[in-house]
Write a protein that holds these residues in place. Sequence first.
Motif, PDB file in Angstrom:
ATOM      1  N   VAL A 171       0.833  -1.196   0.000  1.00 45.76           N
ATOM      2  CA  VAL A 171       0.000   0.000   0.000  1.00 45.76           C
ATOM      3  C   VAL A 171       0.873   1.254   0.000  1.00 45.76           C
ATOM      4  O   VAL A 171       0.507   2.291  -0.544  1.00 45.76           O
ATOM      5  CB  VAL A 171      -0.918   0.007   1.240  1.00 45.76           C
ATOM      6  CG1 VAL A 171      -1.702   1.295   1.330  1.00 45.76           C
ATOM      7  CG2 VAL A 171      -1.848  -1.183   1.211  1.00 45.76           C
ATOM      8  N   TRP A 172       2.060   1.150   0.589  1.00 43.52           N
ATOM      9  CA  TRP A 172       2.855   2.338   0.860  1.00 43.52           C
ATOM     10  C   TRP A 172       3.881   2.699  -0.205  1.00 43.52           C
ATOM     11  O   TRP A 172       4.506   3.749  -0.106  1.00 43.52           O
ATOM     12  CB  TRP A 172       3.575   2.165   2.197  1.00 43.52           C
ATOM     13  CG  TRP A 172       2.583   2.012   3.297  1.00 43.52           C
ATOM     14  CD1 TRP A 172       2.216   0.854   3.918  1.00 43.52           C
ATOM     15  CD2 TRP A 172       1.790   3.049   3.867  1.00 43.52           C
ATOM     16  NE1 TRP A 172       1.251   1.120   4.859  1.00 43.52           N
ATOM     17  CE2 TRP A 172       0.972   2.462   4.840  1.00 43.52           C
ATOM     18  CE3 TRP A 172       1.697   4.417   3.649  1.00 43.52           C
ATOM     19  CZ2 TRP A 172       0.076   3.198   5.601  1.00 43.52           C
ATOM     20  CZ3 TRP A 172       0.810   5.148   4.410  1.00 43.52           C
ATOM     21  CH2 TRP A 172       0.011   4.531   5.370  1.00 43.52           C
ATOM     22  N   ASP A 173       4.081   1.875  -1.198  1.00 43.53           N
ATOM     23  CA  ASP A 173       5.170   2.138  -2.140  1.00 43.53           C
ATOM     24  C   ASP A 173       5.007   3.470  -2.876  1.00 43.53           C
ATOM     25  O   ASP A 173       5.976   4.230  -3.013  1.00 43.53           O
ATOM     26  CB  ASP A 173       5.360   0.990  -3.124  1.00 43.53           C
ATOM     27  CG  ASP A 173       4.103   0.669  -3.898  1.00 43.53           C
ATOM     28  OD1 ASP A 173       3.002   0.807  -3.343  1.00 43.53           O
ATOM     29  OD2 ASP A 173       4.216   0.279  -5.073  1.00 43.53           O
ATOM     30  N   GLU A 174       3.819   3.782  -3.342  1.00 42.58           N
ATOM     31  CA  GLU A 174       3.623   5.065  -4.035  1.00 42.58           C
ATOM     32  C   GLU A 174       3.841   6.248  -3.097  1.00 42.58           C
ATOM     33  O   GLU A 174       4.368   7.279  -3.509  1.00 42.58           O
ATOM     34  CB  GLU A 174       2.230   5.156  -4.671  1.00 42.58           C
ATOM     35  CG  GLU A 174       2.078   4.335  -5.929  1.00 42.58           C
ATOM     36  CD  GLU A 174       1.510   2.957  -5.637  1.00 42.58           C
ATOM     37  OE1 GLU A 174       1.105   2.711  -4.487  1.00 42.58           O
ATOM     38  OE2 GLU A 174       1.496   2.124  -6.558  1.00 42.58           O
ATOM     39  N   ILE A 188       5.198  12.311 -10.436  1.00 41.14           N
ATOM     40  CA  ILE A 188       4.176  12.089 -11.469  1.00 41.14           C
ATOM     41  C   ILE A 188       3.944  10.600 -11.694  1.00 41.14           C
ATOM     42  O   ILE A 188       2.796  10.138 -11.754  1.00 41.14           O
ATOM     43  CB  ILE A 188       4.590  12.797 -12.784  1.00 41.14           C
ATOM     44  CG1 ILE A 188       4.513  14.312 -12.596  1.00 41.14           C
ATOM     45  CG2 ILE A 188       3.730  12.330 -13.950  1.00 41.14           C
ATOM     46  CD1 ILE A 188       5.182  15.100 -13.706  1.00 41.14           C
ATOM     47  N   ILE A 189       5.026   9.835 -11.803  1.00 36.99           N
ATOM     48  CA  ILE A 189       4.884   8.398 -12.068  1.00 36.99           C
ATOM     49  C   ILE A 189       4.273   7.683 -10.864  1.00 36.99           C
ATOM     50  O   ILE A 189       3.410   6.815 -11.022  1.00 36.99           O
ATOM     51  CB  ILE A 189       6.244   7.779 -12.454  1.00 36.99           C
ATOM     52  CG1 ILE A 189       6.735   8.382 -13.767  1.00 36.99           C
ATOM     53  CG2 ILE A 189       6.143   6.268 -12.564  1.00 36.99           C
ATOM     54  CD1 ILE A 189       8.186   8.080 -14.095  1.00 36.99           C
ATOM     55  N   ALA A 190       4.686   8.043  -9.653  1.00 37.80           N
ATOM     56  CA  ALA A 190       4.119   7.412  -8.455  1.00 37.80           C
ATOM     57  C   ALA A 190       2.624   7.715  -8.343  1.00 37.80           C
ATOM     58  O   ALA A 190       1.828   6.841  -7.990  1.00 37.80           O
ATOM     59  CB  ALA A 190       4.856   7.880  -7.205  1.00 37.80           C
ATOM     60  N   THR A 191       2.238   8.940  -8.656  1.00 33.29           N
ATOM     61  CA  THR A 191       0.824   9.307  -8.623  1.00 33.29           C
ATOM     62  C   THR A 191       0.040   8.539  -9.684  1.00 33.29           C
ATOM     63  O   THR A 191      -1.054   8.016  -9.404  1.00 33.29           O
ATOM     64  CB  THR A 191       0.668  10.828  -8.826  1.00 33.29           C
ATOM     65  OG1 THR A 191       1.406  11.510  -7.809  1.00 33.29           O
ATOM     66  CG2 THR A 191      -0.794  11.245  -8.759  1.00 33.29           C
ATOM     67  N   ALA A 192       0.590   8.449 -10.890  1.00 32.69           N
ATOM     68  CA  ALA A 192      -0.073   7.693 -11.960  1.00 32.69           C
ATOM     69  C   ALA A 192      -0.193   6.220 -11.594  1.00 32.69           C
ATOM     70  O   ALA A 192      -1.220   5.585 -11.856  1.00 32.69           O
ATOM     71  CB  ALA A 192       0.694   7.860 -13.266  1.00 32.69           C
ATOM     72  N   ARG A 215      -7.802   2.258  -9.848  1.00 28.90           N
ATOM     73  CA  ARG A 215      -8.802   2.017 -10.907  1.00 28.90           C
ATOM     74  C   ARG A 215      -8.931   0.545 -11.243  1.00 28.90           C
ATOM     75  O   ARG A 215     -10.005   0.079 -11.567  1.00 28.90           O
ATOM     76  CB  ARG A 215      -8.454   2.807 -12.158  1.00 28.90           C
ATOM     77  CG  ARG A 215      -9.007   4.217 -12.121  1.00 28.90           C
ATOM     78  CD  ARG A 215      -8.725   4.919 -13.393  1.00 28.90           C
ATOM     79  NE  ARG A 215      -7.413   5.547 -13.154  1.00 28.90           N
ATOM     80  CZ  ARG A 215      -6.504   5.779 -14.048  1.00 28.90           C
ATOM     81  NH1 ARG A 215      -6.689   5.477 -15.276  1.00 28.90           N
ATOM     82  NH2 ARG A 215      -5.354   6.335 -13.739  1.00 28.90           N
ATOM     83  N   ALA A 216      -7.813  -0.156 -11.212  1.00 29.23           N
ATOM     84  CA  ALA A 216      -7.838  -1.594 -11.535  1.00 29.23           C
ATOM     85  C   ALA A 216      -8.481  -2.415 -10.410  1.00 29.23           C
ATOM     86  O   ALA A 216      -8.851  -3.553 -10.626  1.00 29.23           O
ATOM     87  CB  ALA A 216      -6.425  -2.087 -11.798  1.00 29.23           C
TER      88      ALA A 216
END
Length: 116
Positions: free
Chosen positions: A58-61, A99-103, A110-111
Motif C-alpha cells: 500500500v505504501w510504495d507510491e 508524477i509516475i508514483a501518482t499515476a 482504478r484496476a
Amino acid sequence: MLRRRWYDLLLILLGIWLALSPSLLEGTQMSDLIRWNAVIGGAAIAFVAAFDVRWPTVWDEWILFAVGLWLAFAPFVLGFSQHRMASANLVFTGLLTIIIATAAGNARRRAGASRQ
C-alpha cells in the motif's frame, strides 16, 4: 502483467540514472552533499520500485512520492541550487518520480487491485 507495471520499470531506470548521474554529469565539480543526495535518492527510488515488482504494498507510491518531493526541493533546502546541472537533474527526477508514483497509484486504484 508487464504492460500494467510499466511504472515500476520506469522508476527503476530513473533511480539507476539518478544514482549514476553524479559521475556522468559534473564529475568532481560536485560536492559530496550533492553526490550523496543523488546516490541515496536514486537507490531509494530503484529499491522501492524493485521491491514493488515482487511484493506490492500500500505504501510504495507514498514512499516514492516522498522521495520525489525531497529530491525536487533538496537543492533549495540544502543550498546547492547554484550548481545548475545537478539541481536541474534532481528537480526533474524528483518531479518525474512524483508524477509516475501518482499515476501508478491511480492505475492501481482504478484496476481495483487488492493490496494489504
